[in-house]
Design an enzyme around this catalytic site. Structure first.
Site, PDB file in Angstrom:
ATOM      1  N   HIS A 121      70.509  64.689  42.878  1.00 16.15           N
ATOM      2  CA  HIS A 121      71.591  63.716  42.678  1.00 16.15           C
ATOM      3  C   HIS A 121      72.603  64.346  41.709  1.00 16.15           C
ATOM      4  CE1 HIS A 121      73.488  59.996  41.202  1.00 16.15           C
ATOM      5  NE2 HIS A 121      72.943  59.348  42.209  1.00 16.15           N
ATOM      6  N   ASP A 198      63.434  63.696  37.441  1.00 17.76           N
ATOM      7  CA  ASP A 198      64.306  62.534  37.633  1.00 17.76           C
ATOM      8  C   ASP A 198      63.501  61.549  38.490  1.00 17.76           C
ATOM      9  OD1 ASP A 198      66.017  60.669  38.711  1.00 17.76           O
ATOM     10  OD2 ASP A 198      67.437  62.125  39.532  1.00 17.76           O
ATOM     11  N   GLN A 201      63.868  57.476  41.905  1.00 14.61           N
ATOM     12  CA  GLN A 201      63.395  56.963  43.201  1.00 14.61           C
ATOM     13  C   GLN A 201      61.868  56.861  43.267  1.00 14.61           C
ATOM     14  OE1 GLN A 201      65.394  55.747  45.508  1.00 14.61           O
ATOM     15  NE2 GLN A 201      67.229  56.319  44.364  1.00 14.61           N
ATOM     16  N   LYS A 224      66.823  50.090  39.319  1.00 13.78           N
ATOM     17  CA  LYS A 224      66.120  50.447  40.566  1.00 13.78           C
ATOM     18  C   LYS A 224      64.649  50.045  40.513  1.00 13.78           C
ATOM     19  CE  LYS A 224      68.906  54.671  41.127  1.00 13.78           C
ATOM     20  NZ  LYS A 224      70.056  54.238  41.926  1.00 13.78           N
ATOM     21  N   CYS A 364      75.690  60.606  46.435  1.00 10.77           N
ATOM     22  CA  CYS A 364      75.815  61.404  45.205  1.00 10.77           C
ATOM     23  C   CYS A 364      74.939  62.657  45.271  1.00 10.77           C
ATOM     24  CB  CYS A 364      75.485  60.580  43.959  1.00 10.77           C
ATOM     25  SG  CYS A 364      76.594  59.210  43.712  1.00 10.77           S
TER      26      CYS A 364
END
Lengths: 406, 135
Positions: A121, A198, A201, A224, A364
């Site tokens: 991202h 990261d 997700q 999220k 992104c």
């Protein structure tokens, strides 16, 4: 294995909405998930019975607010199987990565290297480019495989004795591919590099055991993970946080301030300058508690059965191309596809007319989109509250777009 | 209501692909990207001695609305200079509800976009590219 999706869905008031006469089929969870009553209740409780600034006040509300804020930190820590003083509240996942890029990055020297991947991202690319322009570090990029995974077989070629950090997506926000963390960590250790994931997700799909991953930094977003906007989390090993200088200066992050010299508060306060997003942190704590109450073995099986249903259904539509691993074992419930002859935004717009909310475009992740030489994808991202009705509405909409727009 | 967006007239304009392609020897070219959605329009023009468009071609890597707009714009561009194109742009702005008044053809077809603010830039992107090419 049974999973009571109706019971979970019933806890999310927004999902019962009728929009333009149609039920809502929310499949844009990878952009922002919805919030359950437990989170709404916790935020409302703070705003109506605890609202005050944290840390410094001595009155009853300030005490309540501080306790609730620190309880939220402890909930997040439990969710990640780490200690509360290793949790830094930030403005979001992007803010957490920027914090590391600025603060840990300030410890790096010109010629040091950071390894990223082609599927990151932008929030895990641009902060490192900014660091590169400030300090002269170098960036290396792991390629992606044709099925949209980070190609860890390229690690030996791209790691050098000057590699200080590997920063990668735990789960791709475009292909849904899950990172082979074990291989990355072993390779990083061999050259003495740190590892940052990261987790934007991954975190929405259940509690994590960060110590067992062997990593050094982890970041995720509140919005999220069924929590409020404007809150994110950075976890780092305590010795790293201790060594890192502040990112932002201001109140709360200091030891003592004089014009001659200022000393820093210990972590995590050192990294939480000014009034933090208190209600949002409390909401995120409630979201982590809510997630710990879910039977994730059943929830994940449910999410992945919906993922299979999406993949099977899309593959039956002429002209679709799916990104990401074919095997459910190598992915999370994020599915991207293209529809030959129809632009992704047009697909998403048609889906909206069926009450189906998805994301379209480059997500992104422009380097990844460029790699596949496509305009973008339409992305379905699934949460435990999604059901067969959501997937069937999606497939009906895609078939309609294929029929009418080409 | 999104289901009213893709009306036949817009789909027909997009599929007509009027002016789609490249010019062999353009006087000027310009490319515009929409960083929000990733749409990309490249416009080539061949100008006559008075700065009027003698020939125009466009490449659109974008959505159906952007394709339809580029097609509509190409259908009226020949013979116009920068000022003439600015006049035509008012029709597109009127069609999508950004300006008051009736939009002339072929831009009246974009009236359904007025209800979709996030998609209006898709219609206007070819105008931005052409403006750059003519500047």
């Amino acid at each position: 294995m049974s999973f009571d999706v109706a019971a979970v869905r019933g806890q999310f008031p927004i999902l019962s909405q009728i929009i333009d006469g149609r039920p809502l089929h929310y499949l844009d969870n990878g952009a922002s998930a919805q919030v359950p009553n437990a989170v709404l209740d916790a935020v409302r409780k703070y705003e109506t019975t605890q609202r005050a600034n944290v840390v410094r006040g001595v009155h009853a509300l300030a005490e309540r607010a501080t306790e609730a804020y620190e309880d939220a930190r402890a909930e997040v820590a439990t969710f990640l199987s780490v200690q509360a003083n290793e949790i830094v509240f930030t403005g979001g996942c992007t803010a957490a990565i920027n914090l590391v890029a600025y603060s840990y990055g300030s410890l790096l020297k010109s010629g040091d290297r950071i390894l990223l991947s082609e599927l990151e991202h932008h929030s895990n690319i641009v902060p490192w480019q900014l660091l590169r322009s400030r300090s002269g570090i170098e960036l290396d990029v792991l390629p992606v495989t044709e099925d949209g995974r980070i190609d860890v077989s390229a690690l030996p070629r791209l790691l050098t004795p000057r590699t200080r950090l590997i920063s990668l997506a735990h789960v791709s926000n475009v292909t849904g591919a899950s990172l082979d963390v074990k291989t990355v960590v072993a390779a990083a250790r061999a050259v003495g590099a740190k590892v940052m994931l990261d987790g934007a997700q991954r975190a929405p799909h259940g509690p994590l055991d960060l110590p067992s991953l062997g990593i050094d930094f982890y970041a995720f977003a509140g919005h999220k993970t069924y929590g409020p906007n404007g809150i994110g989390v950075l976890w780092a090993r305590p010795e790293l946080l201790e060594a890192m200088p502040p990112f932002h200066g201001g109140g709360s992050m200091i030891g003592r301030v004089t014009f001659a010299e200022t000393t820093w508060a210990p972590p995590p306060r050192r990294f939480e300058a000014g009034t933090p997003p208190i209600g949002q942190a409390i909401g995120l704590g409630a979201a982590c508690l809510w997630m710990r109450g879910i039977d994730w073995a059943a929830a994940h099986a449910h999410e992945m059965s919906l993922t299979q249903r999406v993949m099977d259904g899309l593959q039956k539509i002429d002209g679709t191309w799916l990104l990401g691993p074919a095997s459910l074992q190598a992915r999370y419930p994020v599915v991207s596809f293209t529809l030959e002859g129809v632009h992704t935004h047009d697909v998403a717009q048609v889906l909206d007319s069926f009450g189906v909310a998805v994301r379209a475009g480059h997500h992104c992740a422009q380097p990844l989109i460029d790699h596949f030489d496509i305009d973008g994808t339409t992305r379905i991202s699934i949460a435990p509250y999604n059901d067969h009705g959501d997937i069937d509405a999606l497939l009906t909409g895609v078939r309609h777009a294929a029929k009418t727009l080409r | 209501m999104s289901d009213q967006l893709y009306q036949d007239r817009i789909v027909t304009l997009a599929k007509a692909k009027t002016g789609a392609g490249k010019l062999a020897a353009p006087t000027k070219s310009a490319r515009r990207d929409n960083p929000l959605c990733g749409d990309r329009v490249t416009i080539d023009v061949r100008l006559d001695g008075q700065g009027r468009i003698a020939e125009i071609a466009h490449q659109v890597r974008g959505c159906l609305l952007c394709q339809a707009s580029a097609s509509a714009l190409s259908s009226v561009a020949v013979g116009r200079d920068a000022a003439g194109i600015a006049v035509v742009r008012h029709d597109a702005e009127r069609a999508v509800g950004r300006e008051a008044g009736e939009a002339a053809e072929p831009f009246a077809a974009f009236a359904p976009v007025a209800a979709h603010k996030s998609r209006q830039e898709c219609v206007l992107l070819p105008f931005e590219a052409l403006k750059d090419a003519l500047s």
